[in-house]
Motif scaffolding. Structure first.
Motif, PDB file in Angstrom:
ATOM      1  N   ALA A  55     -10.855 -16.869  35.444  1.00 17.91           N
ATOM      2  CA  ALA A  55     -12.053 -16.983  34.607  1.00 17.91           C
ATOM      3  C   ALA A  55     -11.749 -17.940  33.450  1.00 17.91           C
ATOM      4  O   ALA A  55     -10.694 -17.841  32.824  1.00 17.91           O
ATOM      5  N   PRO A  56     -12.649 -18.865  33.163  1.00 10.48           N
ATOM      6  CA  PRO A  56     -12.431 -19.805  32.065  1.00 10.48           C
ATOM      7  C   PRO A  56     -12.782 -19.174  30.721  1.00 10.48           C
ATOM      8  O   PRO A  56     -13.757 -19.541  30.059  1.00 10.48           O
ATOM      9  N   ARG A  57     -11.974 -18.218  30.318  1.00 12.99           N
ATOM     10  CA  ARG A  57     -12.208 -17.557  29.024  1.00 12.99           C
ATOM     11  C   ARG A  57     -10.867 -17.266  28.358  1.00 12.99           C
ATOM     12  O   ARG A  57      -9.844 -17.106  29.017  1.00 12.99           O
ATOM     13  N   GLY A  58     -10.920 -17.214  27.046  1.00 18.36           N
ATOM     14  CA  GLY A  58      -9.713 -16.949  26.276  1.00 18.36           C
ATOM     15  C   GLY A  58     -10.032 -16.955  24.801  1.00 18.36           C
ATOM     16  O   GLY A  58     -11.171 -16.719  24.394  1.00 18.36           O
ATOM     17  N   ARG A  59      -8.999 -17.250  24.010  1.00 21.26           N
ATOM     18  CA  ARG A  59      -9.149 -17.279  22.550  1.00 21.26           C
ATOM     19  C   ARG A  59      -8.533 -18.568  22.019  1.00 21.26           C
ATOM     20  O   ARG A  59      -7.514 -19.026  22.527  1.00 21.26           O
TER      21      ARG A  59
END
Length: 137
Positions: free
Chosen positions: A52-56
């Motif tokens: 998934a292209p998600r993060g911080r």
């Protein structure tokens, strides 16, 4: 596309609107930049996994000068280093498409294609998450 090596699968996935990251099939270490041989166990079997292209946001900088960027990236622009949630903390570079940057800000990415010097340039454009999930602050 010029310069494709061990990271060819990454660029091919971005061209298809997906994010794939490399992981050693022997020891499960996430490798980025992509490698032919794992630095942890020495294994040669690398596998690609869609994540998934998600993060911080881990780090960011605002550029006020046009360093030859594609014309669809207006100046000033914000470059971000994002620590991915689903790839063992692997960090990727991209640009922030909207909002104000902040260390630790949750973001999601959309694969984007620009044209630069007559060639397709595949990249990630990050946006702040509209809602936080997973119970983290």
């Amino acid at each position: 596309m010029k310069g494709i090596g061990a990271d060819g699968e990454y660029w091919a996935a971005l061209a298809q609107g997906k994010l794939k990251m490399q992981r050693c099939a022997g020891c499960d270490k996430w490798n980025w930049p992509a490698v032919w041989r794992c630095s942890e166990c020495g294994g040669w079997r690398q596998a690609w996994h869609e994540v998934a292209p998600r993060g911080r946001i881990y780090s960011w900088t605002r550029s006020w000068h046009d360093f030859g960027v594609p014309r669809d990236l207006p100046v000033p622009y914000v470059s971000v280093v994002v620590e991915l949630d689903d790839a063992g903390g692997t960090r990727l570079l991209g640009t922030l498409a909207s909002g104000e940057p902040a260390i630790g800000l949750p973001v999601t990415a959309t694969p984007h294609t620009s044209e630069f010097e007559g060639e397709a340039l595949h990249c990630l454009r990050w946006n702040p998450c509209s809602t936080q999930t997973g119970g983290e602050a």
